[in-house]
Scaffold this motif. Sequence first.
Motif, PDB file in Angstrom:
ATOM      1  N   LEU A 141      53.942 100.872   6.594  1.00 34.38           N
ATOM      2  CA  LEU A 141      55.275 101.879   6.953  1.00 34.38           C
ATOM      3  C   LEU A 141      56.241 100.742   7.758  1.00 34.38           C
ATOM      4  N   ARG A 142      56.001  99.644   8.417  1.00 32.17           N
ATOM      5  CA  ARG A 142      56.808  98.589   9.615  1.00 32.17           C
ATOM      6  C   ARG A 142      57.246  99.813  10.655  1.00 32.17           C
ATOM      7  N   THR A 143      56.286 100.710  11.389  1.00 34.34           N
ATOM      8  CA  THR A 143      56.958 101.395  12.162  1.00 34.34           C
ATOM      9  C   THR A 143      55.905 101.620  13.246  1.00 34.34           C
ATOM     10  N   GLY A 144      56.758 102.373  14.689  1.00 29.30           N
ATOM     11  CA  GLY A 144      56.269 102.241  15.806  1.00 29.30           C
ATOM     12  C   GLY A 144      54.832 102.386  16.218  1.00 29.30           C
ATOM     13  N   LEU A 145      54.091 102.395  16.630  1.00 28.07           N
ATOM     14  CA  LEU A 145      52.912 103.361  16.866  1.00 28.07           C
ATOM     15  C   LEU A 145      52.301 103.592  18.192  1.00 28.07           C
ATOM     16  N   SER A 146      52.219 104.055  19.422  1.00 31.60           N
ATOM     17  CA  SER A 146      51.039 104.788  19.527  1.00 31.60           C
ATOM     18  C   SER A 146      50.389 105.087  19.857  1.00 31.60           C
ATOM     19  N   ALA A 147      48.815 104.985  21.041  1.00 31.07           N
ATOM     20  CA  ALA A 147      47.594 105.534  20.995  1.00 31.07           C
ATOM     21  C   ALA A 147      47.302 105.873  21.588  1.00 31.07           C
ATOM     22  N   ASP A 148      46.295 107.106  21.208  1.00 32.38           N
ATOM     23  CA  ASP A 148      45.508 107.972  22.303  1.00 32.38           C
ATOM     24  C   ASP A 148      46.407 108.741  23.580  1.00 32.38           C
ATOM     25  N   CYS A 149      47.757 109.426  23.013  1.00 35.21           N
ATOM     26  CA  CYS A 149      48.561 109.810  23.563  1.00 35.21           C
ATOM     27  C   CYS A 149      48.274 111.220  24.335  1.00 35.21           C
ATOM     28  N   VAL A 150      48.710 111.340  25.616  1.00 33.33           N
ATOM     29  CA  VAL A 150      48.319 112.448  25.952  1.00 33.33           C
ATOM     30  C   VAL A 150      48.863 114.182  26.483  1.00 33.33           C
ATOM     31  N   ASP A 151      50.188 113.184  26.174  1.00 33.96           N
ATOM     32  CA  ASP A 151      51.703 114.153  25.649  1.00 33.96           C
ATOM     33  C   ASP A 151      52.629 114.003  24.670  1.00 33.96           C
ATOM     34  N   LEU A 152      53.473 115.009  23.922  1.00 37.89           N
ATOM     35  CA  LEU A 152      54.374 114.002  23.369  1.00 37.89           C
ATOM     36  C   LEU A 152      55.465 115.501  23.258  1.00 37.89           C
ATOM     37  N   GLU A 153      56.961 114.814  23.620  1.00 43.94           N
ATOM     38  CA  GLU A 153      57.537 115.952  23.660  1.00 43.94           C
ATOM     39  C   GLU A 153      59.052 115.157  22.999  1.00 43.94           C
ATOM     40  N   VAL A 154      59.938 115.996  23.012  1.00 43.22           N
ATOM     41  CA  VAL A 154      61.043 115.880  22.132  1.00 43.22           C
ATOM     42  C   VAL A 154      62.760 115.890  22.692  1.00 43.22           C
ATOM     43  N   ASP A 155      62.554 113.976  23.272  1.00 45.45           N
ATOM     44  CA  ASP A 155      63.751 114.302  24.513  1.00 45.45           C
ATOM     45  C   ASP A 155      64.612 115.298  23.849  1.00 45.45           C
ATOM     46  N   PRO A 156      65.436 115.847  24.763  1.00 42.35           N
ATOM     47  CA  PRO A 156      66.627 117.119  24.088  1.00 42.35           C
ATOM     48  C   PRO A 156      68.398 116.178  24.476  1.00 42.35           C
ATOM     49  N   LYS A 157      67.998 115.181  24.135  1.00 45.21           N
ATOM     50  CA  LYS A 157      69.613 114.629  24.742  1.00 45.21           C
ATOM     51  C   LYS A 157      69.338 113.923  23.016  1.00 45.21           C
ATOM     52  N   SER A 158      68.431 112.589  22.513  1.00 45.05           N
ATOM     53  CA  SER A 158      68.417 111.532  22.053  1.00 45.05           C
ATOM     54  C   SER A 158      67.687 112.150  20.581  1.00 45.05           C
ATOM     55  N   LEU A 159      66.608 113.344  20.783  1.00 45.46           N
ATOM     56  CA  LEU A 159      65.986 113.605  20.179  1.00 45.46           C
ATOM     57  C   LEU A 159      65.023 112.986  19.838  1.00 45.46           C
ATOM     58  N   LEU A 160      64.626 111.857  20.210  1.00 41.11           N
ATOM     59  CA  LEU A 160      63.316 111.554  20.289  1.00 41.11           C
ATOM     60  C   LEU A 160      62.415 111.565  20.774  1.00 41.11           C
ATOM     61  N   LEU A 161      61.240 111.332  20.019  1.00 39.50           N
ATOM     62  CA  LEU A 161      60.087 111.929  19.977  1.00 39.50           C
ATOM     63  C   LEU A 161      59.418 110.635  21.054  1.00 39.50           C
ATOM     64  N   VAL A 162      59.128 110.878  22.474  1.00 33.60           N
ATOM     65  CA  VAL A 162      58.871 110.941  23.308  1.00 33.60           C
ATOM     66  C   VAL A 162      57.404 110.529  23.947  1.00 33.60           C
ATOM     67  N   GLN A 163      56.691 109.150  23.387  1.00 31.19           N
ATOM     68  CA  GLN A 163      54.731 109.203  23.373  1.00 31.19           C
ATOM     69  C   GLN A 163      54.848 108.941  24.659  1.00 31.19           C
ATOM     70  N   THR A 164      53.938 109.603  25.293  1.00 31.00           N
ATOM     71  CA  THR A 164      53.388 109.460  26.559  1.00 31.00           C
ATOM     72  C   THR A 164      52.049 108.926  26.710  1.00 31.00           C
ATOM     73  N   THR A 165      51.599 107.536  27.234  1.00 27.47           N
ATOM     74  CA  THR A 165      50.694 106.814  26.840  1.00 27.47           C
ATOM     75  C   THR A 165      49.801 106.520  27.475  1.00 27.47           C
ATOM     76  N   PRO A 166      48.489 105.980  27.568  1.00 26.43           N
ATOM     77  CA  PRO A 166      47.436 105.899  28.924  1.00 26.43           C
ATOM     78  C   PRO A 166      48.048 103.883  28.721  1.00 26.43           C
ATOM     79  N   ALA A 167      48.225 103.095  29.860  1.00 23.81           N
ATOM     80  CA  ALA A 167      48.089 101.770  30.110  1.00 23.81           C
ATOM     81  C   ALA A 167      47.044 101.740  31.465  1.00 23.81           C
TER      82      ALA A 167
END
Lengths: 266, 331
Positions: free
Chosen positions: B116-142
């Motif tokens: 789908l030529r899109t982004g993916l984050s791995a094994d997230c430990v939190d997900l939130e929608v940013d109220p301003k940008s309405l983007l999905l904030v994907q919290t992932t361990p590094a």
Amino acid sequence: MNIVVFIKQVPDVPNIRIDEQRMTIIREGVESIINPLDCVALQAALELREREGGRITVLSMGPPQSEEALREALAAGADKAILLTDSAFAGADTLATSHVLARAVSKLRPFPDLLLCGMQTIDSDTGHVGPQIAEELDLPQVCGVNEIHVDGDLLVLKRLSEGFLDTIRAPLPALLTVSKELCPVSDLSLGAVEAAFTQKDIIRWAAHDLGLHPDEVGLAGSATHVRKLRQPAARTGGRIVTGSPQSIVDALIRKLESMSILDEED
Amino acid sequence: MSKSFGDVWIFGDYRDYFQNRITLQLIAKGKDLAEMLNTGTTVVLLGEQVHQYAMEYVAHGANTVMVAEHPKLKEYEVETYTTLLSQWVKSYRPEIFIAGATSFGREFFPRLAKRLRTGLSADCVDLEVDPKSLLLVQTTPAFGGELLAEVVTPDRRPQMATVHPGVFRELPHNSEAVGRIIYPDVDVFPEPRVKVIRSRPPIKGKVSLEDASVVIAGGMGLRSKEQFELLYELAELLEGEVGATRPAILSGWADEERLLGQTGKSVKAKLVISIGTSGALQFTTGIQGAETVIAINRDPDAPVFRIVDLGLVADAAAVLPILIETLRRRL
Ligand SMILES: Cc1cc2nc3c(=O)[nH]c(=O)nc-3n(C[C@H](O)[C@H](O)[C@H](O)COP(=O)(O)OP(=O)(O)OC[C@H]3O[C@@H](n4cnc5c(N)ncnc54)[C@H](O)[C@@H]3O)c2cc1C
Ligand SMILES: Nc1ncnc2c1ncn2[C@@H]1O[C@H](COP(=O)(O)O)[C@@H](O)[C@H]1O
């Protein structure tokens, strides 16, 4: 059987420290190593070459110093090493990384029979790059392989999936990602290091060698952006108790009661 | 601003349904995300005779379940699932698509994201929608969990992530809940190139740390094999299992199958009691999935106390006999 092993140079994670002000990794003084699972992949490739013949090519995308990782791989017995390095590659997410790596593979002649990746890296931890290379090259993939048998142009593989032990059949060519159970890594023999430095050359390819436009690689070609790095919050609400052994045991028992692991005593 | 968003999609991962609650956890989280975007939550469910799961997903909060029923979908198969789901994504345009970071989720989602030529984050430990940008904030361990990265996918859609099992709580089963169950057309599938010819279920040996609801974890602070063996008594009294740190195993106090941590097993127990372990990150990754962590360590500054719900500063050698004795009297 011609094998490609994808290796990434990573910081030795258990020893990294964090710059708490800037929330970045302090790399100074931290050794760089070959991602441990990539060593497993390389070791497996060496064993397969022993049995099946053929050649091993190691491929890495990274900054110029990744050359060290490739030298180590050559010293361990790889036949050919290619470093994909270009300032335009910096900041790549897995989509952009797999694009560069896949493009490099498609330039190889003959096209490899087997492509091996680690199941994941210890720095970015995603495990995406292998399947994404397979997708771009339209190859079958199997992840987390812990046994490889070659039977003509068929692979018979084993892997654990949610506790199930799967036996899998896949055609060649294919891309596999390997788990640590595949083979023990006897420290890749570095006896030949010097020979590797003098005898074998490392091939370098930049974006234009691969026919890649700067917009499709690195940060520009990435779909994801890291907005922020932060330290994990400590678990909150943790209570620390000190005291005599008996009072410690009492505190523990009360906690077990409150969790209904023990019935309350009247 | 009246931008309208496609649904939040969740991959229906039903293997080992009663143990593996990841899909239900994702539905609960998906509803939060969907609410922020003023859209719905859809589970996509592929398989053979999976209607029962569709009902379950509705009862746990899904607005819609999209089902593909076909004998060829019986086995989880990366290429078939990728092909079918990429077609659905192109027709239905979800805003967000998430899956559990199970073995299968981690194997097929990268391939789907790439197609789908899109982004993916791995094994997230939190997900939130940013109220301003309405983007999905994907919290992932590094870096092995040393740092958390907040990742966004600004331009491409859907925004995709796999999610660590156990970080979100499922909603209770509500048999009155209503939702749509739809059966879109499915194309014919090519023969898969990769074939699972045999799948042996987990040998539930004596040690199943992953399923234990109480785990007693021991480290070098126990000082000797004799001391370590007290943990088995404690585990028996609490109907739990015994796990160990890497050095404890190297010392021969326990078998490799009891190893906890980055290179060993991860638990999702109700309770872990960690005794005489310093709390190195490579170890704590294995116990952090537990609901409650209690640690006993005689060093008040031991890092393990940073991740506990209850920390007991004490000499294990002094506490263990009293604890075992107390429990034995009570049972
Ligand atoms: C790549 C890599 C992967 C690794 N993977 C793993 C892994 O999967 N699992 C794992 O466990 N480790 C792993 N390790 C090792 C890990 O980093 C730690 O070294 C290990 O977890 C420490 O074990 P420990 O807590 O038992 O021992 P120690 O660090 O020696 O800690 C012992 C603790 O016991 C306390 N203590 C001493 N005496 C007493 C007493 N009488 N009563 C109470 N407390 C006492 C001490 O204060 C100390 O905190 C890995 C390391 C590397 C480099
Ligand atoms: N920059 C890179 N160069 C070569 N191989 C890579 C690179 N990044 C990832 N890989 C391969 O892909 C595997 C998985 O990486 P990751 O998806 O980053 O966890 C690694 O174990 C490597 O085999």
